[in-house]
Design a protein around this motif. Structure first.
Motif, mmCIF file in Angstrom:
data_model
loop_
_atom_site.group_PDB
_atom_site.id
_atom_site.type_symbol
_atom_site.label_atom_id
_atom_site.label_comp_id
_atom_site.label_asym_id
_atom_site.label_seq_id
_atom_site.Cartn_x
_atom_site.Cartn_y
_atom_site.Cartn_z
ATOM 1 N N GLU A 154 0.815 -1.214 0.000
ATOM 2 C CA GLU A 154 0.000 0.000 0.000
ATOM 3 C C GLU A 154 0.851 1.268 0.000
ATOM 4 O O GLU A 154 0.305 2.372 -0.036
ATOM 5 N N TRP A 160 2.718 2.430 2.464
ATOM 6 C CA TRP A 160 2.541 3.140 3.724
ATOM 7 C C TRP A 160 3.816 3.806 4.226
ATOM 8 O O TRP A 160 3.787 4.543 5.202
ATOM 9 N N THR A 184 -3.437 -6.034 0.813
ATOM 10 C CA THR A 184 -3.582 -4.603 0.614
ATOM 11 C C THR A 184 -4.528 -4.040 1.674
ATOM 12 O O THR A 184 -4.886 -4.725 2.631
ATOM 13 N N ASN A 185 -4.954 -2.816 1.489
ATOM 14 C CA ASN A 185 -5.915 -2.203 2.406
ATOM 15 C C ASN A 185 -7.309 -2.699 2.042
ATOM 16 O O ASN A 185 -7.968 -2.148 1.164
ATOM 17 N N ILE A 225 -8.850 -6.492 8.691
ATOM 18 C CA ILE A 225 -7.826 -6.243 9.703
ATOM 19 C C ILE A 225 -8.149 -7.023 10.971
ATOM 20 O O ILE A 225 -7.293 -7.704 11.538
ATOM 21 N N HIS A 237 -2.025 -1.172 8.613
ATOM 22 C CA HIS A 237 -3.305 -1.847 8.833
ATOM 23 C C HIS A 237 -3.802 -1.320 10.180
ATOM 24 O O HIS A 237 -3.484 -1.852 11.240
ATOM 25 N N ASN A 238 -4.614 -0.285 10.115
ATOM 26 C CA ASN A 238 -4.806 0.562 11.271
ATOM 27 C C ASN A 238 -5.741 -0.035 12.311
ATOM 28 O O ASN A 238 -6.814 -0.544 12.008
#
Length: 461
Positions: A80, A82, A419-420, A426, A456-457
């Motif tokens: 991603e 990040w 990916t997101n 997540i 990955h929040n």
């Protein structure tokens, strides 16, 4: 920031900063912002190339003071992207890449910007190693904090399982050392929770004696897929010790041994086997696979550091990945896996992979936050191509492969290889809601304003 504030603030930052501050006008800026995934093109306002922990503290506090989005970059392999932000500040860790090995205590002290190549090359002269990724140019920090699967995982556990301690700069600029004795709840969260809790500035790893390792590469025609995979499954599940691991991949045949000429630049089936031990021992376990008469064979006892770098891929290609752990590798799943390979872009650097898990990976399933560790197999699509016109096709193939696997899969995933894909995926990466909620409480303690959200929040609870 307004320009007049920029100049005054930057002068203040530069005054005590030991590393280098790069702006878009600087000659080195464009090279410094390049990452592994060529799909990502972002222009940070500042790249702070840190030399020491205090540089990281200053960069974090500067970003917060001036309301800049903060990205943390070490290896730069996040699919991603990040490690890169538009208009924000990048905390570039790559100069903090020192590795010191204590061969008597079997411990490695690793800088937060090191790659696995740095670690492996420092450990190899002592016949020592710890689990890393399968590509040597990836960053130690990203892989370890996300779990850390690699060739040695069935024997030695994941990278995070071999952590002794981690030093972290948190969102308020504090320097925190974590271990099972010091700040144990944060240490627990760093076993799969990713970069959510701060900037990892150093790691201490437990090392293991590794006098011999062997790599085997077997090449087959793609039509042999179902038969080869079923045999591979039977070897891993019925007779293989933890010392043996492997991946079976559909890929474009490269123009090098052991690929036969007729499979060069064509779809082929590639069985990669790794053994912790000498070649003669390995051959006893893989004899049922050799009976299938592969069209190309290479078996060699090699230093672990050489095996780790054998499949390094060039940066800058267009990348898209996703993954799905399997509860059972049924015959139906095998057939679906093989059928989907014909949708892959060929020729390209894309690979469609079925990887063996189990062994030591599964033995610490409940101790740490990373979930799905009891999955025996992992399917993942590692898409790489050069032409933007292929994006739609490549992404569709990658997603379709994992969709095919859903009836045979766990409800989780392996976050380092996706990916997101949304909040539910997540949460699924941790296997259970209670693990995610516990992580969210740790997040709230160390990063209540979600400063570190380029990951990955995990949302603060």
């Amino acid at each position: 920031m307004r320009e007049q504030i920029d100049q005054a603030a930057l002068e203040e930052l530069r005054r005590d900063f030991k590393g280098q501050i790069l702006l878009p006008s600087d000659p080195a800026y464009n090279d410094a912002r390049q990452i592994y995934n060529g799909m990502i093109d972002r222009r940070p306002a500042i790249i702070a190339q840190c030399n020491e922990v205090e540089d990281v503290v200053q960069a974090v506090l500067f970003g917060r003071k001036h309301d800049l989005e903060i990205a943390v970059r070490s290896g730069g392999h996040s699919v991603e992207g990040w490690g890169l932000t538009d208009g924000g500040i990048v905390i570039d860790m790559r100069k903090m890449n020192s590795v010191r090995v204590d061969p008597v205590a079997r411990i490695a002290y690793v800088g937060g910007g090191a790659t696995w190549r740095d670690v492996d090359s420092a450990c190899q002269p002592h016949d020592l190693a710890t689990t890393g990724g399968t590509i040597s140019t990836t960053g130690v920090a990203g892989i370890t904090l996300g779990g850390g699967w690699g060739y040695l995982a069935r024997k030695l556990g994941l990278a995070c399982d071999n952590l002794i301690s981690v030093e972290l700069v948190t969102a308020d600029g504090s320097i925190v050392v974590t271990s099972e004795e010091d700040n144990p709840e944060l240490f627990w969260a760093l076993h799969g929770g990713g970069g959510n809790f701060g900037v990892a500035t150093s790691f201490t790893f437990r090392l293991h004696h590794l006098p011999a390792t062997t790599l085997a590469l077997l090449v087959f025609s793609p039509t042999e897929g179902p038969n080869v995979i079923r045999r591979f499954r039977d070897v891993i599940e019925r007779s293989a010790p933890d010392e043996l691991s492997g991946e079976i991949s559909y890929m474009t045949g490269p123009p090098e041994d052991p690929v036969p000429p007729e499979l060069v630049n064509q779809l082929c089936l590639f069985l990669e086997l790794f053994y912790v031990g000498p070649e003669d021992e390995m051959r006893k376990f893989i004899n049922p696979l050799m009976e299938l008469e592969p069209e190309g064979v290479m078996i060699s006892e090699l230093p672990y550091a050489d095996i780790q770098s054998a499949f390094d891929m060039e940066p800058g290609l267009r990348n898209y990945w996703t993954a799905q752990p399997l509860e059972v590798l049924s015959d139906e799943a095998v057939e679906l896996f093989c059928k989907r390979a014909y949708d892959m872009i060929v020729p390209s650097n894309s690979i469609q992979v079925l990887s063996s898990w189990g062994g030591a990976i599964a033995r610490q399933d409940d101790k740490w936050p990373m979930g799905n560790r009891k999955s025996a197999w992992l399917v993942y699509s590692f898409g790489q191509w050069t032409d933007p016109a292929d994006d739609k096709r490549g992404i569709a193939w990658a997603n379709a492969l994992c969709s095919d696997m859903i009836p045979h899969a766990t409800e989780g995933t392996y976050l380092n290889l996706i990916t997101n894909e949304g909040r539910e995926r997540i949460i699924a990466g941790y296997g259970r809601q209670d693990k995610y909620k516990r992580l969210a409480r740790v997040k709230a303690k160390y990063d209540p304003h979600n400063v570190f959200h380029m990951n990955h929040n995990i949302r603060p609870d």
